[in-house]
Design a protein around this motif. Structure first.
Motif, mmCIF file in Angstrom:
data_model
loop_
_atom_site.group_PDB
_atom_site.id
_atom_site.type_symbol
_atom_site.label_atom_id
_atom_site.label_comp_id
_atom_site.label_asym_id
_atom_site.label_seq_id
_atom_site.Cartn_x
_atom_site.Cartn_y
_atom_site.Cartn_z
ATOM 1 N N GLU A 114 8.552 58.097 48.094
ATOM 2 C CA GLU A 114 9.882 57.548 47.828
ATOM 3 C C GLU A 114 10.185 57.304 46.351
ATOM 4 O O GLU A 114 11.347 57.242 45.977
ATOM 5 C CB GLU A 114 10.075 56.257 48.632
ATOM 6 N N SER A 115 9.151 57.166 45.532
ATOM 7 C CA SER A 115 9.394 56.731 44.149
ATOM 8 C C SER A 115 8.393 57.360 43.184
ATOM 9 O O SER A 115 7.380 57.916 43.600
ATOM 10 C CB SER A 115 9.247 55.210 44.076
ATOM 11 N N PRO A 174 6.372 44.321 49.206
ATOM 12 C CA PRO A 174 6.957 44.189 47.868
ATOM 13 C C PRO A 174 8.420 43.737 47.900
ATOM 14 O O PRO A 174 8.857 43.012 46.997
ATOM 15 C CB PRO A 174 6.799 45.580 47.247
ATOM 16 N N CYS A 188 3.967 47.199 37.601
ATOM 17 C CA CYS A 188 3.158 47.213 38.822
ATOM 18 C C CYS A 188 2.298 48.462 38.737
ATOM 19 O O CYS A 188 2.818 49.571 38.637
ATOM 20 C CB CYS A 188 4.065 47.254 40.054
ATOM 21 N N TRP A 199 6.512 55.631 41.285
ATOM 22 C CA TRP A 199 5.308 54.821 41.481
ATOM 23 C C TRP A 199 4.428 55.463 42.556
ATOM 24 O O TRP A 199 3.214 55.623 42.382
ATOM 25 C CB TRP A 199 5.716 53.400 41.894
ATOM 26 N N ARG A 200 5.061 55.815 43.667
ATOM 27 C CA ARG A 200 4.302 56.342 44.816
ATOM 28 C C ARG A 200 3.648 57.677 44.464
ATOM 29 O O ARG A 200 2.512 57.961 44.856
ATOM 30 C CB ARG A 200 5.253 56.499 46.011
ATOM 31 N N ASP A 242 -2.419 48.478 48.073
ATOM 32 C CA ASP A 242 -1.061 48.312 47.555
ATOM 33 C C ASP A 242 -0.262 47.242 48.319
ATOM 34 O O ASP A 242 0.173 46.278 47.724
ATOM 35 C CB ASP A 242 -0.351 49.691 47.528
ATOM 36 N N ARG A 243 -0.077 47.391 49.631
ATOM 37 C CA ARG A 243 0.763 46.449 50.389
ATOM 38 C C ARG A 243 -0.041 45.707 51.449
ATOM 39 O O ARG A 243 -0.910 46.294 52.105
ATOM 40 C CB ARG A 243 1.905 47.191 51.077
ATOM 41 N N PHE A 299 13.926 51.631 47.930
ATOM 42 C CA PHE A 299 13.018 52.049 46.872
ATOM 43 C C PHE A 299 13.302 53.462 46.353
ATOM 44 O O PHE A 299 12.455 54.045 45.670
ATOM 45 C CB PHE A 299 11.545 51.964 47.318
ATOM 46 N N ASN A 330 12.563 48.030 42.306
ATOM 47 C CA ASN A 330 11.738 49.044 41.627
ATOM 48 C C ASN A 330 12.574 49.865 40.645
ATOM 49 O O ASN A 330 13.814 49.804 40.642
ATOM 50 C CB ASN A 330 10.964 49.934 42.616
#
Ligand code: GYE
Length: 306
Positions: A27-28, A158, A260, A30-31, A104-105, A186, A212
């Motif tokens: 999705e991002s 998050p 993050c 970051w991911r 992570d989560r 996100f 994010n």
């Protein structure tokens, strides 16, 4: 044909640890960096990785975990898309004697025996940092400060925690008011779409808090399309610290970024080896992270990997 003396060269059956990893999605930014870190560090550590992408759907993650149990992997790790609803499948892993690592989560189950450890950031602390930046930035403002919030994926740790940490800090002064708050899942596309709606429904927006960077970057497009100047007419604070956001910060379009860290792979592989060997590991391992303003973003950009 050579003799079998050297052994082990035929790959997976030679005693390598198999790790089943059920990722949230893509999705991002970051991911994407997180996935790359996990794949590369598995390779470096000699761990055989089975990887799945759940496209932000819990049912997909549950079936991935079930298939790892069926394949009898040595260790299962996953980044739970939402906090609730994991007990059944994690009990199945426990019954099959397969240790589970959360990365992570977190999950909200009171049964801590369902996983060995949780490796990841403190999202409440991240939300607080965003709130602290805001209360400093608008400390001398006399009127009401109108805030719009783009939340992460509904029900995810998050999103819940970044909302809470931020809300706790701004509650100190009633002039801070969240006038609109909605999920942008996100993603950039959804961040843009929801910001467009905010701009139509809200007569005065002073600041955007995005859970994010990707949603903030999408929102910047919406703000510019509405003829406003991001970073000036509407100040922006977001969380992650991906390259594109640090660039936007350097360019003055974002005002503050709370970091993050997505590079969890090396630490995860160490933990996988330990739990596979039956060793004790700490119940909680927190990631180290920082914050960026314009100057530190400019300094960090040349070396930023993601
Ligand atoms: O902030 C966001 C991603 O779980 C910390 O998920 C992660 C969050 C991250 O989609 O960009």
């Amino acid at each position: 044909l050579t003799a079998c003396g050297s052994g082990g060269s035929s790959g997976s059956s030679g005693g390598a640890i198999t790790l089943g990893f059920a990722q949230v999605g893509a999705e991002s930014g970051w991911r994407t960096a997180n996935t790359k870190s996990i794949q590369e560090s598995a390779k470096t550590a000699g761990i055989e990785l089975k990887f799945s992408d759940a496209q932000q759907k819990q049912e997909n993650q549950i079936s991935a975990i079930r298939s790892y149990i069926q394949q009898k992997v040595k260790v299962i790790a996953f980044s739970p898309v939402v906090e609730s609803g994991w007990d059944t499948v994690l009990k199945e892993a426990k019954t099959a004697n397969i240790p589970v690592i959360l990365t992570d989560r977190a999950i909200d189950s009171p049964d801590k025996s369902l996983y060995k450890t949780f490796l990841g950031s403190d999202f409440v602390a991240e939300g607080k940092k965003a709130g602290e930046w805001l209360t400093k930035e608008f400390g001398s403002a006399t009127g009401q400060v109108n805030i719009v919030e783009l939340q992460g994926t509904t029900g995810s740790a998050p999103a819940n925690d970044r909302k809470k940490g931020f809300a706790d800090v701004i509650a100190a002064d009633p002039k801070y008011k969240i006038v609109a708050s909605q999920t942008g899942e996100f993603t950039r596309a959804k961040g843009k779409e929801v910001m467009e709606a905010f701009l139509k429904s809200q007569p005065k927006i002073d600041v955007l808090y995005a859970h994010n960077d990707d949603m903030a970057l999408g929102a910047i497009e919406a703000i510019e399309a509405a003829g406003k100047v991001p970073g000036k007419d509407i100040k922006i604070v977001s969380v992650d610290g991906v390259k594109d956001a640090l660039q936007a910060l350097a360019d003055g379009k974002i005002n503050h970024v709370v970091e993050c860290n997505p590079l969890l792979g090396p630490q995860l592989m160490d933990l996988v080896k330990k739990v596979a060997a039956g060793e004790q590991v700490p119940a909680r391992i927190e990631t180290q992270e920082t914050e960026f303003d314009q100057a530190s973003a400019k300094a960090a950009l040349p070396q930023r990997q993601y």
